[in-house]
Scaffold this motif. Structure first.
Motif, mmCIF file in Angstrom:
data_model
loop_
_atom_site.group_PDB
_atom_site.id
_atom_site.type_symbol
_atom_site.label_atom_id
_atom_site.label_comp_id
_atom_site.label_asym_id
_atom_site.label_seq_id
_atom_site.Cartn_x
_atom_site.Cartn_y
_atom_site.Cartn_z
ATOM 1 N N ARG A 78 11.878 -2.678 2.119
ATOM 2 C CA ARG A 78 10.764 -1.808 1.720
ATOM 3 C C ARG A 78 10.396 -2.147 0.279
ATOM 4 N NH1 ARG A 78 12.944 3.632 2.159
ATOM 5 N NH2 ARG A 78 10.843 4.475 1.876
ATOM 6 N N VAL A 79 9.223 -2.723 0.112
ATOM 7 C CA VAL A 79 8.831 -3.248 -1.197
ATOM 8 C C VAL A 79 7.991 -2.233 -1.971
ATOM 9 C CG1 VAL A 79 7.598 -5.101 -2.374
ATOM 10 C CG2 VAL A 79 8.971 -5.613 -0.355
ATOM 11 N N LEU A 80 7.088 -1.547 -1.285
ATOM 12 C CA LEU A 80 6.342 -0.441 -1.894
ATOM 13 C C LEU A 80 6.696 0.830 -1.128
ATOM 14 C CD1 LEU A 80 2.798 -2.061 -2.380
ATOM 15 C CD2 LEU A 80 4.695 -1.965 -4.012
ATOM 16 N N GLY B 124 7.474 -3.622 -15.441
ATOM 17 C CA GLY B 124 8.618 -3.411 -14.565
ATOM 18 C C GLY B 124 9.345 -4.707 -14.352
ATOM 19 N N SER B 125 10.626 -4.614 -14.008
ATOM 20 C CA SER B 125 11.395 -5.843 -13.885
ATOM 21 C C SER B 125 10.970 -6.604 -12.637
ATOM 22 C CB SER B 125 12.895 -5.535 -13.858
ATOM 23 O OG SER B 125 13.129 -4.449 -13.013
ATOM 24 N N SER B 126 11.373 -7.847 -12.576
ATOM 25 C CA SER B 126 10.960 -8.710 -11.480
ATOM 26 C C SER B 126 11.556 -8.200 -10.173
ATOM 27 C CB SER B 126 11.373 -10.141 -11.819
ATOM 28 O OG SER B 126 11.921 -10.768 -10.716
ATOM 29 N N GLY B 127 10.728 -8.222 -9.108
ATOM 30 C CA GLY B 127 11.182 -7.724 -7.815
ATOM 31 C C GLY B 127 10.868 -6.262 -7.588
ATOM 32 N N SER B 128 10.196 -5.619 -8.565
ATOM 33 C CA SER B 128 9.927 -4.186 -8.404
ATOM 34 C C SER B 128 8.690 -3.918 -7.542
ATOM 35 C CB SER B 128 9.772 -3.534 -9.777
ATOM 36 O OG SER B 128 8.790 -4.190 -10.533
ATOM 37 N N GLY B 129 7.955 -4.964 -7.160
ATOM 38 C CA GLY B 129 6.820 -4.778 -6.251
ATOM 39 C C GLY B 129 5.456 -4.855 -6.910
ATOM 40 N N LYS B 130 5.381 -5.292 -8.165
ATOM 41 C CA LYS B 130 4.102 -5.333 -8.883
ATOM 42 C C LYS B 130 3.112 -6.294 -8.212
ATOM 43 C CE LYS B 130 6.113 -6.810 -12.669
ATOM 44 N NZ LYS B 130 7.469 -7.031 -12.157
ATOM 45 N N THR B 131 3.590 -7.498 -7.925
ATOM 46 C CA THR B 131 2.712 -8.480 -7.287
ATOM 47 C C THR B 131 2.243 -7.975 -5.925
ATOM 48 O OG1 THR B 131 3.742 -10.341 -8.429
ATOM 49 C CG2 THR B 131 2.599 -10.839 -6.387
ATOM 50 N N THR B 132 3.176 -7.422 -5.170
ATOM 51 C CA THR B 132 2.823 -6.929 -3.839
ATOM 52 C C THR B 132 1.738 -5.852 -3.925
ATOM 53 O OG1 THR B 132 5.089 -7.382 -3.144
ATOM 54 C CG2 THR B 132 3.768 -5.963 -1.710
ATOM 55 N N LEU B 133 1.827 -4.993 -4.924
ATOM 56 C CA LEU B 133 0.808 -3.963 -5.099
ATOM 57 C C LEU B 133 -0.569 -4.593 -5.330
ATOM 58 C CD1 LEU B 133 -0.193 -1.073 -5.519
ATOM 59 C CD2 LEU B 133 0.642 -1.181 -7.876
ATOM 60 N N SER C 107 6.341 -2.975 3.705
ATOM 61 C CA SER C 107 7.659 -3.568 3.940
ATOM 62 C C SER C 107 7.494 -5.007 4.395
ATOM 63 C CB SER C 107 8.400 -2.806 5.041
ATOM 64 O OG SER C 107 8.542 -1.458 4.688
ATOM 65 N N PHE C 108 8.448 -5.845 4.011
ATOM 66 C CA PHE C 108 8.555 -7.183 4.605
ATOM 67 C C PHE C 108 9.821 -7.169 5.443
ATOM 68 C CE2 PHE C 108 6.167 -8.188 0.667
ATOM 69 C CZ PHE C 108 5.043 -8.728 1.257
ATOM 70 N N GLY C 109 9.666 -7.133 6.756
ATOM 71 C CA GLY C 109 10.838 -6.993 7.613
ATOM 72 C C GLY C 109 11.532 -5.689 7.288
ATOM 73 N N LEU D 11 -4.711 -9.413 0.234
ATOM 74 C CA LEU D 11 -3.926 -10.600 0.592
ATOM 75 C C LEU D 11 -2.737 -10.173 1.447
ATOM 76 C CD1 LEU D 11 -3.919 -12.710 -2.696
ATOM 77 C CD2 LEU D 11 -5.132 -13.193 -0.567
ATOM 78 N N GLU D 12 -2.331 -8.909 1.279
ATOM 79 C CA GLU D 12 -1.347 -8.307 2.178
ATOM 80 C C GLU D 12 -1.991 -7.048 2.734
ATOM 81 O OE1 GLU D 12 1.423 -9.774 2.700
ATOM 82 O OE2 GLU D 12 1.874 -10.928 0.891
ATOM 83 N N THR D 13 -1.576 -6.674 3.939
ATOM 84 C CA THR D 13 -2.048 -5.432 4.506
ATOM 85 C C THR D 13 -0.946 -4.391 4.359
ATOM 86 O OG1 THR D 13 -3.214 -6.763 6.119
ATOM 87 C CG2 THR D 13 -3.112 -4.402 6.547
HETATM 88 N N1 LIG Z 1 5.954 -12.476 1.646
HETATM 89 C C1 LIG Z 1 7.140 -11.866 1.406
HETATM 90 N N2 LIG Z 1 8.102 -11.862 2.363
HETATM 91 C C2 LIG Z 1 9.292 -11.256 2.149
HETATM 92 N N3 LIG Z 1 9.622 -10.617 1.026
HETATM 93 C C3 LIG Z 1 8.731 -10.579 0.032
HETATM 94 C C4 LIG Z 1 7.440 -11.208 0.167
HETATM 95 N N4 LIG Z 1 6.748 -11.010 -0.980
HETATM 96 C C5 LIG Z 1 7.566 -10.311 -1.780
HETATM 97 N N5 LIG Z 1 8.746 -10.040 -1.187
HETATM 98 C C6 LIG Z 1 9.857 -9.276 -1.762
HETATM 99 O O1 LIG Z 1 9.343 -8.077 -2.266
HETATM 100 C C7 LIG Z 1 9.987 -7.722 -3.457
HETATM 101 C C8 LIG Z 1 8.962 -7.440 -4.542
HETATM 102 O O2 LIG Z 1 8.312 -8.632 -4.849
HETATM 103 P P1 LIG Z 1 7.095 -8.709 -5.865
HETATM 104 O O3 LIG Z 1 6.027 -7.802 -5.413
HETATM 105 O O4 LIG Z 1 6.744 -10.141 -6.017
HETATM 106 O O5 LIG Z 1 7.752 -8.151 -7.204
HETATM 107 P P2 LIG Z 1 7.327 -8.392 -8.703
HETATM 108 O O6 LIG Z 1 5.950 -8.963 -8.735
HETATM 109 O O7 LIG Z 1 7.406 -7.043 -9.327
HETATM 110 O O8 LIG Z 1 8.338 -9.321 -9.284
HETATM 111 C C9 LIG Z 1 10.938 -8.837 -3.795
HETATM 112 O O9 LIG Z 1 12.228 -8.434 -3.421
HETATM 113 C C10 LIG Z 1 10.481 -9.976 -2.945
HETATM 114 O O10 LIG Z 1 11.556 -10.772 -2.557
#
Ligand SMILES: Nc1ncnc2c1ncn2[C@@H]1O[C@H](COP(=O)(O)OP(=O)(O)O)[C@@H](O)[C@H]1O
Ligand SMILES: [Mg+2]
Lengths: 258, 227
Positions: free
Chosen positions: A17-19, A36-45, A12-14, A52-54
């Motif tokens: 809940r991203v994943l 998956g569409s943008s914002g689905s959490g792929k990058t975060t995974l 979660s970021f604040g 790079l994230e814990t």
């Molecule tokens: N460092 C961060 N702080 C706050 N919110 C974040 C951060 N990184 C990503 N998010 C939020 O997490 C969600 C998923 O982001 P992301 O993993 O980049 O999705 P994707 O790569 O699938 O487009 C988005 O709603 C984004 O705004």
């Protein structure tokens, strides 16, 4: 045994809940595409896999060995993380090459730093190690078709060439699993092709890879397994056949129609 | 009658003072600016806030005023004039010079701090992350990748600031520091000869040109390869 096991990863970021509990396995030599569409959490995974994230919860195992476990603080120390992240490599959407170094130096810099730390008699063997790393870098450059650019600086390369250098730079450290975050999103179609070509070559050479991509053609033809992410969960996963020919989830169906 | 040589002789001491003020200010203000920049980027909020407030105040008020405060406040407010401080052993000119130098150093350290902070904060996050995933340590990241990019970022703004310093040294005359402009204006006042003032103008111009040239060379060298 699976090479990579990801178990109920949460982040979660604040309050966002991203994943929301991501689990999947990968065998050695497999290519996994994540769509998956943008914002689905792929990058975060991918960022969690690469430390790079814990992640807040869940665990990651490589070869059955836990490299991350939210419940095990001993794995969260900077030293443990620095060791465990060597299993993974990450190629960024924006390349992130080092502008002040030429192509060859971009490839060898991190490997050189590592050798300096790990070799007790580094100063004595410096010449030999440098030569070894240069040769390995030159080999990689040959494989990605950029031998003649070894002395050029990043700004002198096209986007596609920069991305190929970034891939070679990640390979220098021989990661077990190489991750790509939309490696071609910043590129036009012609350059996209040459980068995807390189990724396919790496697959043929047996590399294990996770590729976040919007290139449906690529996901369909080049991957062994596809994961469709939506709103922080794995909405559907399976072989490319299953997902692209007979998608079950309504979200995936509408995603594929776009 | 004054000749070019005789005027040069009369201005010689002023030259020395101007150059000393310039180089000593750089010598102290650069490291102090680096320290200020680090403090204004610290995670510890109170100190960071104080530092930024201080920088804001110094940058928002005239150097002229700061010079007056440093040089005259000890005498006016605390009855302990700068000229009588033990460390100067009664050397009045030295006490004025040191007071002026102090004000210059603080003032320029604040300007430099903002330049350094900007230079550091302008480095794309991706550069740090690339180093991180490649397993480099924090110090390796800073010294091998970040530092040179920061230096490149700050060359142009530093060039501007240092040229400004060349001309700002003339402000020291307001607190009785006999730098070159003061020396030339004394000739005007006592002998009604105006051209030595233009002589100093040529000096400032040449000095600024030299500084610009040196920074330009540095920038060219650094950007030979990238962007
Ligand atoms: N460092 C961060 N702080 C706050 N919110 C974040 C951060 N990184 C990503 N998010 C939020 O997490 C969600 C998923 O982001 P992301 O993993 O980049 O999705 P994707 O790569 O699938 O487009 C988005 O709603 C984004 O705004
Ligand atoms: Mg993304």
């Amino acid at each position: 045994m699976a090479l990579l096991e990801v178990d109920t990863l949460t982040k979660s970021f604040g309050d966002t809940r991203v994943l929301k509990g991501i689990s999947f396995d990968m065998e050695s030599g497999e290519v996994l595409s994540i769509i998956g569409s943008s914002g689905s959490g792929k990058t975060t995974l991918l960022r969690c896999l690469n430390f790079l994230e814990t992640a807040d919860g869940g665990s990651i195992k490589v070869d059955g060995q836990a490299v991350f476990d939210a419940a095990d603080p001993s794995l969260l120390s900077p030293k443990a993380i620095r060791h465990n992240r060597t299993h993974f490599g990450l190629v960024f959407q924006s390349f992130n090459l080092f502008p002040q170094y030429n192509v060859l130096q971009n490839l060898t810099l991190a490997a050189m730093m590592k050798a300096k730390e790990d070799t007790p008699d580094f100063s004595k063997r410096k010449k030999e190690i440098t030569e070894e790393l240069n040769n390995r870098a030159l080999d990689l450059l040959k494989r990605i078709g950029l031998s003649e650019k070894k002395s050029n600086y990043p700004c002198e390369l096209s986007g596609g060439q920069q991305q190929r250098v970034a891939i070679a730079r990640a390979l220098m450290l021989t990661p077990r699993i190489l991750c790509f975050d939309e490696p071609t999103s910043a590129l036009d179609p012609e350059l996209t092709k040459e980068v995807l070509r390189v990724i396919k070559d790496l697959k043929a050479a047996g590399n294990t890879m996770i590729v976040v991509t919007h290139e449906m053609e690529f996901a369909r033809n080049a991957s062994d397994k596809v994961i469709f992410m939506a709103k922080g969960i794995i909405e559907e996963s399976g072989t490319p056949e299953e997902l692209f020919t007979s998608p079950k989830s309504p979200l995936l169906k509408s995603f594929l129609k776009q | 009658m004054e000749t070019f040589l005789s005027v040069t002789g009369k201005l010689a001491q002023g030259f020395g003072t101007t150059l000393a003020l310039f180089f000593l200010t750089l010598l102290f203000a650069i490291p102090l600016g680096l320290l200020f920049a680090c403090i204004s980027r610290m995670r510890f909020k109170p100190l960071r806030f104080l530092m930024r407030a201080f920088i804001y105040i110094i940058r928002g008020t005239p150097l002229l005023l700061q010079l007056m405060i440093v040089v005259y406040l000890p005498g006016i407010a605390f009855d302990h004039p700068l000229t009588k401080w033990e460390i100067f052993h009664g050397d009045v000119a030295l006490s004025y010079f040191c007071g002026a130098l102090f004000a210059f150093v603080i003032n320029y350290a604040c300007y430099f701090a903002e330049i350094f902070r900007g230079g550091i904060e302008n480095i794309p996050k991706g550069q740090y992350e690339a180093c991180e995933v490649l397993g480099m340590s924090r110090s390796q990241t800073f010294f091998k990748v970040i530092l040179l990019q920061v230096i490149r970022n700050i060359v142009a703004p530093m060039s501007n600031e240092v040229v400004t310093l060349v001309k700002d040294t003339a402000l020291a005359r307001t607190v009785s520091v006999v730098e070159i402009y003061f020396a030339a204006s004394e000739i005007l006042r006592l002998q009604f000869i105006i051209w030595p003032l233009f002589y100093t103008g040529a000096f400032y111009l040449g000095f600024s040109a030299l500084v610009t040239l040196l920074f330009g060379m540095l920038e060219k060298r650094l950007s030979r390869y990238w962007r």
